[in-house]
Write an enzyme that holds these catalytic residues in place. Structure first.
Site, PDB file in Angstrom:
ATOM      1  N   ASP A 153     -20.186  18.696 -17.196  1.00 12.01           N
ATOM      2  CA  ASP A 153     -19.537  19.574 -18.170  1.00 12.01           C
ATOM      3  C   ASP A 153     -20.614  20.483 -18.739  1.00 12.01           C
ATOM      4  O   ASP A 153     -21.528  20.015 -19.412  1.00 12.01           O
ATOM      5  CB  ASP A 153     -18.898  18.748 -19.290  1.00 12.01           C
ATOM      6  N   THR A 154     -20.508  21.761 -18.467  1.00 17.91           N
ATOM      7  CA  THR A 154     -21.589  22.656 -18.876  1.00 17.91           C
ATOM      8  C   THR A 154     -21.121  23.661 -19.916  1.00 17.91           C
ATOM      9  O   THR A 154     -19.980  24.103 -19.902  1.00 17.91           O
ATOM     10  CB  THR A 154     -22.131  23.452 -17.677  1.00 17.91           C
TER      11      THR A 154
END
Lengths: 371, 256
Positions: free
Chosen positions: B131-132
């Site tokens: 998850d960026t």
């Protein structure tokens, strides 16, 4: 035990415990259709003119609104055809409202998608909280009542009304129609519109509180929405010839597909009508649905009788649906088997507004005599 | 050359219900997972991703009884993620019939678990969800705990690390794009997919079928979407849809 008898005109029979026949063997449902329904049903020029006037009024009153009317859309034949009529024939700006009660079949959502896409319609969905729906649906299954579709039907009805009120849309177009729904014995299940009944059954058999489940009380239905909010329900299909077969042909050009039985776009309804009712209560709702088509001249009595002989469920399909419904309700096979064997109940075993509604009906007919 | 990349709906679980998020926040209720999975199953989708987005933040493990009921509706491969912290949980989820497990917070806090699981069950069943989020200076950071915790780690480095540990696939989420339906973060996809040999599944931002082709072009091996498959039209009406093969071919997602 009454002797078996079947109507000589439609195919209603003594599986309706309250059925009566005249000296020619014609049943009370046929008479009711002739006397009470036919005069209000206008699939003719008069209907056309009346509908034109209604549409004019809708347009006049809703000039400023993005949407002139809403339509409850389930993906079934009546509501899908109604959407088609509203757009293509009446030129109304409608917003379909879909109440998702958690039982949509793939064919239902595909029909909704294709109908909206091909008619260029927007869509609004109200998703009923499944935990609450589940609790309520299971409560009705445990109640031993015949009408297990009360939760679904009530939510559809209340949800559409509430949406109209919240968004100041004054017209609700309904797919209900006399052409295909003229016959339904009262003895085959109590109505879904009664909030007291819904909550009374839930009170007895439910396990959690209902917080968000859409409900509509008698006062709201009879007084608040129609008179205070000024919301009008128009049963559009009653003002025109409505033939189910023809309607389906038209809908197929929009990418719509049939799902095999009245209201079977809902997975629960299919299981309930094609298995639960015949098994536990010994009657088959198709008898009323087909009789409706017979009295409105869309089907011969012979065709209806032949249709009754067809199997609604292949054995493996029934097993699959049964497993699915129980898994989704989180109910064990043992419990469901016990429910099937338990005594049958009627709405009189539970709270309802039945008496009030009777009084209301009496008052109304009393006034009508003098008006 | 016939080419058919996977197109994967991703569904988010909150307690017993499904929700759809916007930038990992604003959870909107969209209904019952069992019915949704059954509909996707009948639509013939290639694969499904199911993420329990409150398991880690509620400090609990996967809801196994519910996962069992959901698995019963699916004939396509399923991947599950959310709250997995133990080897036994991985074994149990695979035993229920899920083909893959997805780990995000655990991958950071317990690298050993990734190594052990991939050695025991094979790399193909271990997926790392990245998850960026872009920070103020335009640098990408890896997030955990449903996007609420910034690890300050660089996604490229982390992806390479995951590959070394034996993960078989990367689910590359853009927190900023999630639910916006404004297209994928293509430069992020390019960066990460160039740095590893693992298949990268692009997630977050799909708004049209055309967006899939762009993500594949940027280097993704497969594409995933949430909003696109559960919302219809301008009011974002909840309605499960899935593009036809024809539409996917026309948009250049499938090549025949």
């Amino acid at each position: 035990m009454k002797q078996y008898q079947i109507c000589t005109r439609c195919i209603m029979d003594t599986s309706d415990p309250e059925i009566t026949f005249d000296e020619n063997g014609v049943c009370n449902h046929c008479h009711n259709f002739d006397v009470n329904i036919k005069p209000t049903w206008r699939p003719d020029e008069t209907g056309k003119e009346m509908l034109e006037k209604i549409v004019e009024k809708i347009k006049r009153e809703s000039q400023k609104n993005e949407y002139e009317a809403i339509i409850g859309l389930s993906g079934g034949v009546d509501s899908s055809y109604l959407a088609y009529v509203a757009v293509k024939q009446l030129g109304l700006r409608v917003l379909p409202v879909h109440i998702d009660g958690g039982w949509n079949s793939e064919i239902a959502v595909r029909n909704i998608e294709n109908v909206c896409k091909s008619l260029g319609l927007d869509l609004h969905t109200y998703v009923v909280d499944w935990d609450e729906m589940n609790d309520l649906q299971a409560a009705f299954v445990r109640s031993g009542l015949a009408n297990l579709d009360v939760p679904q039907d009530h939510a559809f009805y209340a949800g559409v009304y509430k949406f109209a009120a919240d968004n100041n849309i004054r017209y609700v177009l309904s797919g209900s129609n006399w052409a295909t729904e003229g016959i339904l014995p009262p003895a085959w299940g109590y109505m879904a519109k009664d909030r007291r009944h819904l909550e009374g059954v839930h009170e007895r058999f439910g396990k959690m509180k209902l917080k968000t489940f859409p409900r509509i009380s008698m006062l709201e239905r009879k007084l608040y929405y129609p008179y205070i909010k000024g919301i009008k329900v128009v049963t559009v299909l009653d003002y025109m010839p409505y033939n189910k077969q023809d309607a389906m042909k038209v809908l197929e050009t929009l990418g719509w597909r049939y799902y095999g039985g009245k209201h079977f776009e809902s997975r629960f309804t299919k299981f309930f009508q094609a298995y639960y009712l015949p098994t536990k209560f010994g009657y088959d709702k198709r008898r009323a649905h087909l009789s409706s088509l017979v009295v409105s001249g869309q089907m011969t009595r012979e065709q209806a009788l032949a249709e009754m002989e067809t199997e609604q469920y292949q054995p493996d399909e029934l097993r699959e649906d049964r497993e699915y419904v129980l898994r989704k309700l989180d109910m064990s096979e043992e419990e469901f088997e016990a429910i099937l064997k338990a005594p049958n109940r009627t709405f009189r075993d539970y709270p309802s507004s039945h008496e009030y509604l009777e009084v209301f009906r009496k008052i109304r007919s009393f006034f009508r005599k003098f008006m | 050359m016939f080419h058919r990349p996977r197109v994967i709906p991703s569904l988010l679980l909150r307690k017993n219900g499904l929700v759809k998020t916007l930038k990992f926040k604003d959870q909107r209720y969209i209904g019952d997972p069992i019915n949704a999975v059954k509909i996707f199953n009948e639509k013939g989708v290639d694969e499904l991703v199911l993420l329990d987005i409150t398991a880690t933040t509620d400090k609990r493990g996967p809801n196994l009884p519910l996962l069992a009921r959901i698995a019963a509706e699916a004939f396509m491969p399923m991947a599950y993620g959310g709250g997995i912290t133990q080897f036994e949980e991985i074994r149990e989820i695979l035993r229920l019939g899920y083909e893959k497990v997805i780990m995000n917070t655990s991958a950071i806090e317990n690298a050993e678990l990734i190594r052990e699981a991939s050695e025991c069950f094979g790399s193909q069943s271990i997926v790392i969800s990245l998850d960026t989020k872009k920070n103020f200076f335009g640098n990408y950071h890896v997030m955990t705990h449903s996007g609420s915790n910034d690890t300050k780690l660089d996604p490229v480095q982390f992806a390479q690390e995951a590959e070394k540990l034996g993960a078989g696939e990367i689910l590359l989420y853009s927190v900023d794009k999630d639910g916006t339906m404004s297209g994928y973060d293509l430069s992020l996809i390019k960066k990460v997919s160039e740095a590893v040999n693992l298949p990268v599944v692009a997630c977050g931002g799909a708004g049209r079928v055309d967006d899939f082709a762009a993500a594949l072009h940027a280097g993704a091996a497969a594409v995933s979407a949430g909003s696109l498959f559960v919302f219809y039209g301008k009011h974002k009406a909840v309605l499960i849809t899935f593009p036809t093969d024809e539409e996917l071919t026309k948009a250049g997602v499938f090549e025949s």
